[in-house]
Design an enzyme around this catalytic site. Structure first.
Site, PDB file in Angstrom:
ATOM      1  N   ASP A  56      -6.951  -8.805  17.634  1.00  0.00           N
ATOM      2  CA  ASP A  56      -6.559  -8.678  16.228  1.00  0.00           C
ATOM      3  C   ASP A  56      -6.253  -7.212  15.957  1.00  0.00           C
ATOM      4  OD1 ASP A  56      -6.333  -8.518  13.474  1.00  0.00           O
ATOM      5  OD2 ASP A  56      -8.009  -9.866  13.071  1.00  0.00           O
ATOM      6  N   ILE A 101      -4.779  -5.934  13.213  1.00  0.00           N
ATOM      7  CA  ILE A 101      -4.402  -5.889  11.800  1.00  0.00           C
ATOM      8  C   ILE A 101      -4.485  -4.483  11.201  1.00  0.00           C
ATOM      9  CG2 ILE A 101      -6.682  -6.430  10.881  1.00  0.00           C
ATOM     10  CD1 ILE A 101      -5.386  -8.210   8.810  1.00  0.00           C
ATOM     11  N   LYS A 118      -3.029  -5.061   5.587  1.00  0.00           N
ATOM     12  CA  LYS A 118      -3.756  -3.794   5.613  1.00  0.00           C
ATOM     13  C   LYS A 118      -2.815  -2.612   5.763  1.00  0.00           C
ATOM     14  CE  LYS A 118      -7.373  -6.397   5.630  1.00  0.00           C
ATOM     15  NZ  LYS A 118      -8.162  -6.600   4.413  1.00  0.00           N
TER      16      LYS A 118
END
Lengths: 483, 527
Positions: free
Chosen positions: A238, A240, A278
């Site tokens: 991940d 992000i 984000k």
């Protein structure tokens, strides 16, 4: 009431009536406290300041400026209106080709152009939330497990487990080695699963890490990749927070590992989850991405993406914005600068009162070491202290236990979801508490009530100094239309 | 190339529409029948396939996504050779896509008159930011209010909807799956009247593990739901040891293009009440009812029977979407409406996996709050759908083709039994392939909708211009004429029997194994 509830339970599914949604976790308790008493500079200056929400609000001015200059990016404007019909009827789950290209381009630039992404491997999902669930559905059967290093984002308990029936098993990391992932910890977690007859299908890492705010170095990533290859299990990475790394040159994406060491691993095991929530601060637009090196997974995840496609109105806007290379370059570097500045400000101020955090260079938060404030090194003490932070210091921060941290006393504190004025107030409150806590340590327990009164008086005298934050949720016109 | 073919062959041979367990007992190929080199590459690709099955989940390696059905294969053929008035006038005309393209001008003119609906204008600085940050799964209050009102307006305000009971989802696809996750455990079943929308196989069963048991409806009574059909389906489920959790109906029906009668609705209420099960009413086409009898919502029936706030009232749930009524499938706007707080609560949490983009919620809240617009749109849209429906019905009549009498939807349920060479599903497939490849029309065969009788086809009429529709009807007319002439020449009259000469004139690959292009475009589950 209970009879009615039991009756309802019979009519609904197990999934609907268990608490796999995870919302009974302490992670959300703080949010609830904030929701009932939110800080507002004028209307509620003693309210709780939200520091439990990892949002990036620092660069909206850049985006707004771009939107003003490019009305054609919106299908609702006269300039963009002629695209309206075509965009509104487009429901192909491959997504708009220009959207995929723009995302691939952006992902590359966020990684300093060191690696290229193939638009044909880009699969949409309903935010990273949808991406994680979809990947779990693709890779694991009910009862099978993913290993995940602790501490980890509490939402994973819901995203990867709730409707899929998949389990999450911890790879325990701790302050003894700065919460790094060690091969020993990986092996231990894997063996433990084996002993319990649980089949491990993969390892999930978040890089940069939530809640640590750190990223893994090349050696650690190589270790991880070698481990999954050896065990023949998947690696879900991940990324992000990839764009929140303050010093870009040091961040290594898993894509770079694959590129630099193509034979290190069976590439069919590698999958990346990404999102614009984000890096760009767009959680409302629900832009989640699965990028897999496994053709079958791309194929199946794409079919599953029907359950959470990105609105074509949003795809169209994002495609225009992220195809603008000048804008992207400027945004990525300016965002990093502002995050770095905010990060440094907090570090400096907190250092003045001796509050340490894990040394970090990414993310929208600190992993704060508040162990010395606990009465005892236990999770009960952590909870007690956390309630003090919310109810007395009036900050919503997230306790480490909600992230499955193995050691009590660590807290995640977000810093990028507020304006400068609120930052000042938050810091003031923290520093004030620390100073008073020193007083508390000196005075005897019988004088505890007096200390608390002092705290209250001190806080109320600040009311007039607080200025209005235009970004407080209470001002949101979106919430004015209540029933 | 060879590897791709052998892989396809292996997939075809071992494909099993009922998932999971069968994969552990793969049948070995009949190697004695194949040349050695082919059997070697076959076993290599098999090994690869077995390896893949072990590494991924059962859900990823079965075909419960349903995309190998003829419904989607027709789309793929269309994508390879799409009709275009100037660039490709001999291409395939898409009549398998239930889209509403008739009223975009109304939407576009609203946009023109309401330039602030994007929320991105200079004086709306904070609005953009608020939208970008808004990820509350309760949804934008203004949007939910407007949507509840719109749903009510579609039902002539005979019922009202409480926005607090609305759950927003990324399209009806997500709404239906989410409801399944809330109401049924893996292995439990919902009863669905046939024929039904092919996408339900994926939406209701794939990741949820739920089962569908058909309620067989037949042409003998216009495909209406009967009490005995309901009971038969329930018994059938019992025989298969499947616990029935509810009934799901689409009202108005896809693919029939009819709205459920009051009698059917009352039957359903009585049935679910007596069996203590749920009723899901997918009302995605509720705004497309263009002629009598009008639309009766299940909520209206409950209200009129004095069943509000009872147990059965709590077990009736509605699914809705703006993909058909407003023609906006790209925006992914779906909703669940339930009177059961627990369902609303659970579904709301699940909606995290597929929320509606906040900028889309905002745009639509502005649009649907404009009551003058919604009133005009709904009535004008119905008018245009009616005209288009009549146009196609008349043209089909001229070609000697009848339809089920429809009053709703974006399609007609067309009776082509008389054109089949045999009254079987093979005959239906044969006819379908001719229509796709010889006539150049992608229509949906009834078998893909699980119809229990062969020979019925769903033909869409609202996703193309008038000229294209007339051209499609001309082609069909010509086809029917030419078939009649061939019959006359061979001395046979209708019904047509299998004629070996005619079979040979079809392209060879019509009879080939399941074909899957490696470069196929995504054919999302548009209805």
């Amino acid at each position: 009431m209970e009879v009615a509830l039991n009756n309802s339970n019979k009519f609904l599914s197990n999934i609907a009536t268990n608490d796999g949604h995870g919302e009974n976790s302490s992670y959300f308790d703080g949010w609830k406290a904030y929701d009932t008493n939110p800080y507002h500079p004028e209307n509620n200056p003693t309210g709780v300041i939200q520091m439990g929400l990892a949002e990036n609000k620092l660069c909206f001015d850049l985006i707004q400026e771009w939107m003003e200059k490019h009305p054609e990016a919106s299908i609702c404007t006269p300039e963009g209106g002629f695209d309206f019909k075509e965009i509104a009827i487009f429901q192909d789950y491959h997504g708009l080709p220009k959207f995929r290209s723009a995302i691939a381009n952006f992902m590359s630039r966020v990684r300093g152009g060191r690696v290229k992404f193939n638009p044909d491997r880009i699969v949409m999902s309903g935010g990273a939330t949808g991406a994680h669930e979809t990947v779990a559905f693709c890779l694991a059967n009910p009862g099978e497990a993913f290993l995940v290093p602790t501490p980890y984002y509490p939402g994973f308990d819901r995203d990867l487990r709730w409707r899929t029936g998949v389990q999450l098993l911890p790879v325990v990391c701790g302050s003894w080695n700065k919460f790094n992932i060690s091969l020993a910890a990986l092996e231990e977690a894997y063996e433990k699963a084996k002993e319990s007859n649980i089949k491990v299908k993969g390892l999930l890492i978040t890089n940069p890490s939530n809640p640590l705010g750190t990223f893994y170095d090349k050696e650690t990533l190589k270790t991880v990749v070698t481990f999954v290859n050896h065990k023949n299990i998947h690696l879900i990475c991940d990324e992000i927070y990839a764009g929140t790394v303050t010093n870009d040159n040091e961040f290594v994406s898993i894509a770079e590992i694959i590129q630099e060491f193509p034979t290190i691993c069976n590439q069919n095991l590698i999958h990346i989850v990404y999102s614009l929530s984000k890096d760009m601060g767009f959680p409302g637009f629900r832009v989640g991405i699965i990028y897999s090196y496994n053709d079958t997974v791309v194929n199946i995840a794409r079919k599953m993406s029907s359950f959470g496609l990105v609105s074509t109105q949003t795809q169209h806007m994002i495609a225009s914005m992220l195809s603008d290379n000048d804008f992207v370059e400027n945004f990525v570097s300016e965002s990093r600068n502002r995050l770095a500045n905010r990060h440094d400000l907090f570090n400096r101020e907190l250092a003045q009162v001796g509050i340490a955090s894990l040394k970090s260079n990414a993310g929208l938060f600190f992993w704060m070491d508040l162990r010395r404030f606990l009465e005892k090194p236990t999770f009960d003490s952590e909870m007690t202290f956390w309630r003090i932070i919310i109810n007395e210091i009036k900050l919503n921060v997230s306790p480490g236990s909600s992230f499955h941290c193995s050691e009590p006393g660590w807290f995640r504190v977000c810093f990028a979801n507020m304006d400068d004025e609120t930052v000042t107030i938050a810091l003031r409150r923290i520093k004030a508490f620390v100073l008073k806590n020193k007083m508390f340590e000196i005075k005897s327990k019988s004088k505890k009530a007096c200390w608390q009164n002092n705290l209250h008086l001190k806080l109320s005298s600040r009311r007039l100094e607080d200025i209005m934050s235009p970004h407080s949720p209470l001002n949101s016109p979106l919430l004015r239309a209540q029933n | 190339m060879l590897t791709a073919c052998t892989l396809q062959f292996s997939i075809y041979t071992f494909k099993n529409p009922v998932q999971t367990k069968s994969f552990s007992t793969l049948n070995p190929p009949h190697q004695t029948l194949l040349p050695q080199s082919l059997s070697l590459s076959l076993s290599l690709s098999l090994t690869h396939r077995i390896q893949e099955i072990k590494m991924l989940s059962a859900k990823a390696t079965c075909n419960s996504h349903g995309q190998d059905s003829s419904y989607f294969l027709g789309w793929e053929e269309y994508e390879k050779n799409p009709y275009h008035q100037h660039k490709n006038p001999n291409g395939i005309i898409q009549m398998g896509l239930a889209e509403n393209q008739l009223s975009f001008d109304l939407l576009e003119s609203w946009l023109k008159n309401n330039p602030d609906s994007a929320g991105f204008k200079p004086d709306n600085h904070s609005l953009f930011k608020e939208l970008a940050l808004f990820q509350d799964y309760h949804g934008l209050p203004a949007f939910k209010n407007a949507l509840a009102d719109f749903m009510s307006e579609i039902r002539s305000n005979k019922v009202t909807f409480d926005p607090n009971n609305l759950v927003l989802t990324a399209g009806a696809t997500s709404a239906n799956e989410t409801l399944m996750f809330c109401l049924a455990n893996p292995g439990e079943a919902f009863l669905l009247p046939t024929p039904y929308y092919p996408g339900f196989d994926r939406d209701l069963k794939w990741r949820t593990g739920a089962e569908i048991v058909p309620i067989h409806c037949s042409s003998s009574n216009g495909f209406r739901i009967t009490e005995s059909a309901l009971e038969d389906a329930y018994q059938q489920a019992q025989k298969q040891n499947l616990k029935v959790k509810g009934v799901l109906v689409t009202n108005p029906s896809n693919p029939l293009g009819t709205s459920l009668s009051l009698h059917e609705l009352e039957l359903l209420v009585n049935f679910v009440s007596s069996k203590n099960i749920h009723l899901i009413s997918d009302e995605i086409y509720s705004g497309t009812v263009f002629s009598s009898p009008g639309f009766i919502s299940i909520m209206e029936v409950l209200k009129n029977k004095g069943l509000m706030n009872t147990e059965v009232w709590k077990r009736v749930h509605i699914v809705y979407s703006l993909s058909k009524d407003l023609g906006l499938p790209g925006f992914r706007v779906g909703a669940i409406y339930s009177n059961d707080d627990l369902v609303v609560s659970a579904a709301t949490k699940m909606s995290s996996f597929g929320l509606i983009s906040s900028q889309t919620q905002y745009l639509l809240s502005e649009m649907l709050s404009d009551k003058k617009f919604t009133r005009t749109y709904l009535s004008e849209n119905r008018k245009r759908l009616k005209q288009r429906h009549e146009m196609m019905e008349k043209a089909l009549q001229k070609a000697g083709i009848r339809c089920l009498k429809g009053n709703a939807g974006l399609f007609s349920w067309v009776d082509m039994r008389h054109l089949m060479s045999s009254q079987t599903f093979e005959g239906e497939m044969e006819l379908w392939k001719k229509i796709v490849y010889e006539v150049g029309l992608n229509i949906s065969p009834g078998s893909s909708c699980h119809c229990s009788e062969p020979g019925w086809f769903r033909v869409c009429f609202a996703n193309m211009s008038k000229e294209t529709l007339l051209l499609a009807m001309q082609r069909l007319n010509y086809f029917v004429d030419s078939m009649a002439k061939k019959d006359n020449r061979s001395g046979r009259r209708q019904p047509l029997n299998g004629n070996p000469r005619r079979s040979k004139s079809l392209p060879k690959w019509v009879f080939s194994l399941s074909f899957t292009s490696t470069k196929r475009n995504g054919v999302t589950m548009g209805r």
